[in-house]
Scaffold this active site. Sequence first.
Site, PDB file in Angstrom:
ATOM      1  N   GLU A   1     -24.461  74.500  27.985  1.00  0.00           N
ATOM      2  CA  GLU A   1     -23.634  73.545  27.058  1.00  0.00           C
ATOM      3  C   GLU A   1     -22.474  74.207  26.262  1.00  0.00           C
ATOM      4  OE1 GLU A   1     -23.823  69.990  27.729  1.00  0.00           O
ATOM      5  OE2 GLU A   1     -25.080  70.893  29.455  1.00  0.00           O
TER       6      GLU A   1
ATOM      7  N   ARG B   1      -1.576  91.935  36.904  1.00  0.00           N
ATOM      8  CA  ARG B   1      -0.513  92.163  37.787  1.00  0.00           C
ATOM      9  C   ARG B   1       0.745  91.995  37.355  1.00  0.00           C
ATOM     10  NH1 ARG B   1       1.960  88.083  40.087  1.00  0.00           N
ATOM     11  NH2 ARG B   1       1.573  88.797  42.483  1.00  0.00           N
TER      12      ARG B   1
ATOM     13  N   ASP C   1       7.656  85.426  40.854  1.00  0.00           N
ATOM     14  CA  ASP C   1       6.565  84.550  41.051  1.00  0.00           C
ATOM     15  C   ASP C   1       6.772  83.094  40.681  1.00  0.00           C
ATOM     16  OD1 ASP C   1       4.720  86.388  42.263  1.00  0.00           O
ATOM     17  OD2 ASP C   1       3.675  86.676  40.432  1.00  0.00           O
TER      18      ASP C   1
ATOM     19  N   PRO D   1     -13.209  75.017  28.597  1.00  0.00           N
ATOM     20  CA  PRO D   1     -12.435  73.834  28.838  1.00  0.00           C
ATOM     21  C   PRO D   1     -11.879  73.260  27.787  1.00  0.00           C
ATOM     22  CG  PRO D   1     -14.811  73.362  29.106  1.00  0.00           C
ATOM     23  CD  PRO D   1     -14.647  74.805  28.762  1.00  0.00           C
TER      24      PRO D   1
END
Length: 262
Positions: A122, A160, A175, A95
Amino acid sequence: MTYRYDVITLFPEMFGVLTTCGVTRRAHERGIWQLQTWNPRQFASDRYKTIDDRPYGGGPGMVMLAQPLAQAIDAAQHDQRVAGLPAGRVIYLSPQGRRLDHARVVSLLAEPSLVLLCGRYEGVDERLLNTVVDEEISLGDFVLSGGEIAAMALLDALIRQMPDVLNDAASAAQDSFADVTTGGLLDCPHYTRPEVYAGQAVPPVLLSGNHADIARWRRQQALLSTLSKRPDILARAREAGQLTQADERFLALQSSAIKPNP
């Protein structure tokens, strides 16, 4: 060109979905891409297969040990070299990483091999990040239980975009975010049978057979969708000079009636 992806994960079974479902399965069966998973427990130095420990300085949770992860990465890169490929860059799904976008997906297609590191708990010992990790990538500003889902999302996005994976190559090119000729706007709405559903009819222009009118309508709908949902993308397209005078005239007429999402 065959792509190879090696994944360091405590849960290799999670990645079975990529090789058993949908377009990623078909591409895997055709040899367009290859997957190898490595469980760091196989490289643990004690009989208990320990891969984590308490953090120095105290605090909640556990931290993944550097040694088994480093050995798993070494093994993956060695296997890639044996297969005649370069040792792949190491990407840590975190993150704290750079937020993944279409441009980064496309740039990663230039690399035939990658090593994806999936953290848990963690996180991992910072010294491993400093010594062997080349890049951190995030799906967004939220926290998952581990890097596996993020790694699968990255792999799906990569696969893809590979040549001959989709039945119609234009599908990927058109897309949302993908069509650079439109400034990477969001995609326009799509409709299929029946012509009327839940009291809503297909827009008549799509039934007209007039390809110029259909293309104009789709462009305008893409502009409206982007203005409403992602005005930041529209602003970037404008700054890059990728909006036409016709686009600007249309937006000027419509923007007062559109309330952007907060």
